[in-house]
Design an enzyme around this catalytic site. Structure first.
Site, mmCIF file in Angstrom:
data_model
loop_
_atom_site.group_PDB
_atom_site.id
_atom_site.type_symbol
_atom_site.label_atom_id
_atom_site.label_comp_id
_atom_site.label_asym_id
_atom_site.label_seq_id
_atom_site.Cartn_x
_atom_site.Cartn_y
_atom_site.Cartn_z
ATOM 1 C CG ASP A 304 -4.953 2.610 1.837
ATOM 2 O OD1 ASP A 304 -4.473 1.723 1.138
ATOM 3 O OD2 ASP A 304 -4.320 3.181 2.756
ATOM 4 C CG ASP A 591 -3.599 3.519 7.028
ATOM 5 O OD1 ASP A 591 -2.825 2.628 6.621
ATOM 6 O OD2 ASP A 591 -4.812 3.319 7.223
ATOM 7 C CG ASP A 595 0.631 1.753 3.820
ATOM 8 O OD1 ASP A 595 0.778 0.656 3.269
ATOM 9 O OD2 ASP A 595 -0.398 2.069 4.437
#
Length: 848
Positions: A304, A591, A595
């Site tokens: 990310d 997170d 996901d």
């Protein structure tokens, strides 16, 4: 019904502590821990130890009391060393488990606090959001579109919609919030929860075994049979030559104990546990031990952007409204109460009401707190407007919609405020608010806004648009239609300073760093280019592009793509599968609850310790305690180091054991006197196999370990010439030991002196070899000795032990040794050091 004031206040700290004492901690009963005494005595519950103890008893009955007592002492010392290893491992794993304990958000003393779930008690008010695991049984007191996965208890995979005042108002420990948000009041904790009823089932779940440990256990069984066969041959040949039956039996048993690497799987576990502890110091919490092995194979890291590659310290830098862009740092923003209200009210930031300083009082998502900090002054009474009592309805942010909507009641009038991705909001807007007036939003105006957003994105700004609606506020899908566009905030999140170096280390290590973000393509590219993750815009792919291509096309495109922008969680799953199909070992960060599938699919699932949800943490193999990309790279390096160290002590142990067996086997084949007495073989096993091998497990990494290509996941631990190294060096140790014995015989030394020469040569050869094992690519001359002080201490201890049994008369008598002269030591050093010197010179020349 709980009053609003009581709701947001929660329990006082004093009352919570009183109830904790009354009702106990909110935890399930743990499996009874094995006591240290049982761990100690389990060290002696081994077949080879029992055989050795039987041989000791026989030896004692036959009058060899000194030998019997010494062997018994050696058994006890080995048991103590094994106990220390196992006890420390258990302690390390217990500490890691406690660190991985879940946390939750509650109201205490009128403020939102993050506490350990075990400290919840009856009456606590828990804040639940999408992705959270319910930490205790409770009853809903406030909710908004709350759906919970209760499959853990019911077996039904369909989510359950929750609501107030009905059967579905109860929530249970261990279940998962799929979407929405709510507040629950705790009604049961610990073993009195529904989860407590199935606690016994949870106690029976076994720890995952490391694949490497399993392979080595299988190898150990094979080696046991080989070694026992050789020992039987040595014993039989000795008996046939007329040697004492009892002595040959004890010799065979001693040789078997010394030759069989029964401690290899245990040392692997210790090495992995110590490595996990080192990773924790570098902010990487490994939840599953086998993940440590896989880390060393990682060839792709999908990360990310926000908070992992960047600092997650958001500030609003630019604002678009009234047909122009304002730089917040250089000019004063004109008054725009609708824009301010949209960004402040459509916001889930938490506020500590006991803190007067706004900067310190706000906590939550950094993007949302950045909006509050800039716009709250135009509204005024921030405390009042952030209270849940003014929000009458909301649709939480959803990664597929990329929007969030709230209906706020002010002075008896309801208004809906919306914030989200500019392109998504513009699709739903029919009007625009400019300079205090509402105008029709034309196609040309939309194009103009999009061009401004693209310009802001090119400057690495994350853009969030705001809109509102004050009529036709029907609850449901139609709420987010026919909106009035207000403006756009451009938020900057600068890269973490250490990430650029971490990206470079990835490239040198043959690892592809991949950025995955929900941000605009241009924003993602600007950050990625600054970090050297990609060089051209052609290496950036968007979620829309992924949406329209097949898995086969994606498989082809991911090989050249380095940035994925505007992606949804479903896209992440496809990206991971595509990289894996390309024969990559993939580490994937995440997170949010959505996901979790991608994290579970990845070879190494990595969740965020700071911003990650409980579901994501549960699906992951590793948790980043600081949400930092550089920590992933450090963990990969640690994974490589651990695997390298495992290869080091496998090489060392098997080479040494082969040398011991070969010494005795060759002597038997050539009808020579036995070069080592049984008690001497056991001494070698104690002096050289234990401490140096363990010290190799904490050896620092080779300086160029992150300049090597990732190894294949299916690679054998004996690949890349390790088998050859073991066979050659083990043979040389055995031959040199036997030659030193023969030299002693040749010069007319008595049998004890010749055996002492052989014993000293064997010990010194192994202790020199342990330094050779520190690197597979560098010679002894290139490795700094003091970089592993534990190894130096272990070797010095072993040499001291050797000197004690040579020069202390009492011990010399027990171990059948003699005090060596300087000339005799030269013989020892010649045979133990020459081969090592030649080998090191050869390796040095080869590498150069």
């Amino acid at each position: 019904m709980i009053q609003e004031k009581e709701l947001v206040r929660g329990l006082s700290t004093a009352e919570a502590e009183r109830r904790l004492k009354t009702f106990g901690l909110n935890e399930l009963s743990h499996k009874k821990r094995v006591s240290p005494i049982i761990i100690f005595f389990s060290q002696f519950n081994d077949f080879m130890v029992w055989v050795l103890m039987t041989a000791t008893v026989i030896s004692g009955l036959m009058g060899e009391k000194a030998d019997a007592i010494t062997i018994l002492i050696i058994i006890i010392i080995n048991g103590i060393l094994g106990f220390i290893q196992e006890f420390k491992t258990e302690k390390s794993l217990e500490a890691l488990k406690s660190l991985a304990a879940p946390t939750c958000k509650v109201y205490r003393d009128g403020n939102v606090q993050v506490i350990s779930a075990k400290n919840l008690t009856l009456g606590d008010i828990i804040i639940l959001e999408s992705g959270d695991r319910v930490p205790a049984d409770g009853e809903l007191v406030q909710c908004n579109s709350l759906m919970v996965d209760e499959s853990l208890l019911t077996g039904e995979s369909v989510g359950v919609n929750k609501g107030l005042g009905k059967k579905e108002s109860n929530l249970y420990m261990g279940t998962t919030v799929l979407k929405g948000k709510g507040l629950i009041k705790v009604t049961q904790v610990g073993m009195k929860t529904e989860m407590g009823n199935i606690a016994n089932l949870l106690q029976n779940i076994e720890e995952e075994k490391s694949p490497l440990k399993e392979r080595l256990e299988s190898l150990g069984k094979v080696l046991v049979f080989i070694c026992l066969g050789i020992c039987a041959v040595v014993t039989a040949l000795g008996i046939l030559r007329g040697n004492d039956l009892a002595e040959m039996f004890l010799l065979g048993v001693s040789l078997a104990v010394a030759a069989i690497p029964e401690g290899l799987p245990a040392i692997v576990t210790v090495s992995l546990a110590l490595g996990v502890s080192r990773m924790l110091k570098r902010n990487a919490l490994v939840r599953k031990l086998p993940a440590v092995e896989t880390l060393g194979c990682t060839s792709v890291i999908c990360s990310d952007k926000t908070g992992t590659l960047t600092q997650n310290k958001m500030t609003v830098k630019e604002v678009y409204m009234n047909e122009r862009i304002y730089n917040v740092n250089q000019e004063k923003l004109p008054s725009n109460p609708m824009l301010a209200r949209a960004f402040v009210f459509c916001n889930d930031t938490n506020y500590n009401f006991g803190e007067k300083d706004v900067e310190k009082a706000l906590y939550g998502d950094p993007t949302e707190t950045a909006l509050i900090k800039l716009f709250f002054r135009e509204i005024g009474a921030l405390r009042g407007f952030l209270s849940m009592s003014h929000r009458v309805y909301d649709i939480p942010f959803d990664s597929s919609r990329k929007m969030m909507s709230v209906i706020v009641k002010e002075n008896g009038k309801e208004t809906c405020y919306i914030k989200g991705a500019p392109e998504r909001l513009l699709e739903r807007c029919s009007h625009i608010y400019e300079e205090g007036k509402v105008k029709t939003l034309t196609y040309q105006k939309k194009k103009q806004i999009i061009s401004f957003v693209e310009a802001m994105s090119n400057r690495a700004l994350r853009c969030l648009a705001a809109a509102y609606k004050d009529s036709n506020l029907e609850r449901g899908e139609d709420l987010e239609k026919n909106l009035i566009f207000i403006g756009v905030a451009g938020i900057i999140d600068p890269p973490r300073p250490e990430v650029k170096d971490a990206v470079l280390r990835c490239r040198l290590a043959g690892i592809k760093p991949i950025m995955i973000t929900g941000d605009h393509k241009n924003t993602a590219y600007a950050i990625a280019k600054e970090l050297n993750i990609c060089n051209t815009i052609d290496q950036v792919m968007t979620g829309e592009e992924i949406e329209v291509i097949s898995d086969k096309e994606l498989f082809s495109k991911v090989q050249k793509t380095r940035v994925f922008a505007r992606v949804s969680p479903s896209h992440k799953l496809r990206i991971v599968k595509a990289f894996k199909k390309n024969s990559n070992i993939v580490a994937m960060t995440g997170d949010g609850v959505n996901d979790a599938p991608a994290i579970k699919e990845a070879d190494i699932g990595v969740s965020m310790g700071v911003s990650g949800t409980d579901v994501t943490k549960e699906a992951s193999s590793m948790i980043l305690m600081d949400d930092n990309f550089a920590t992933i790279v450090a963990a990969v390096e640690e994974g490589r180091t651990i695997y390298s160290n495992i290869r080091k002590f496998i090489r060392y142990l098997l080479s040494c054991n082969l040398g011991e067996v070969l010494t005795m086997f060759l002597a038997s084949i050539f009808y020579l006197p036995t070069p080592l007495a049984p008690i001497q073989i056991l001494f070698v096993n104690l002096a050289t196999d234990g401490l140096p091998a363990i010290a190799l497990g904490v050896d620092p990494a080779d300086k160029d370990i992150m300049k090597q290509k990732p190894r294949e996941k299916t690679e054998s631990v004996f690949s890349r010439g390790l088998t050859e190294k073991i066979m050659v060096r083990g043979s040389l140790i055995g031959v040199c030991t036997l030659l030193s014995f023969l030299v002693g015989i040749h010069f007319g030394f008595d049998l004890n002196t010749s055996r002492t020469l052989a014993l000293s040569t064997l010990v010194m050869s192994q202790l020199i070899h342990v330094f050779e094992c520190r690197s597979e690519r560098h010679s002894i001359f290139e490795i700094k000795f003091l970089t592993n002080p534990y190894l130096v201490i272990a070797v010095c201890t072993s040499i001291t032990m050797l000197c004690l049994i040579l020069y202390v008369p009492f011990l010399s008598k027990i171990f059948h040794t003699t005090a060596l002269t300087i000339g005799q030591w030269l013989i020892v050093l010649f045979f133990s050091g020459t081969i090592a010197l030649i080998n090191s010179v050869y390796l040095y020349i080869k590498v150069k």
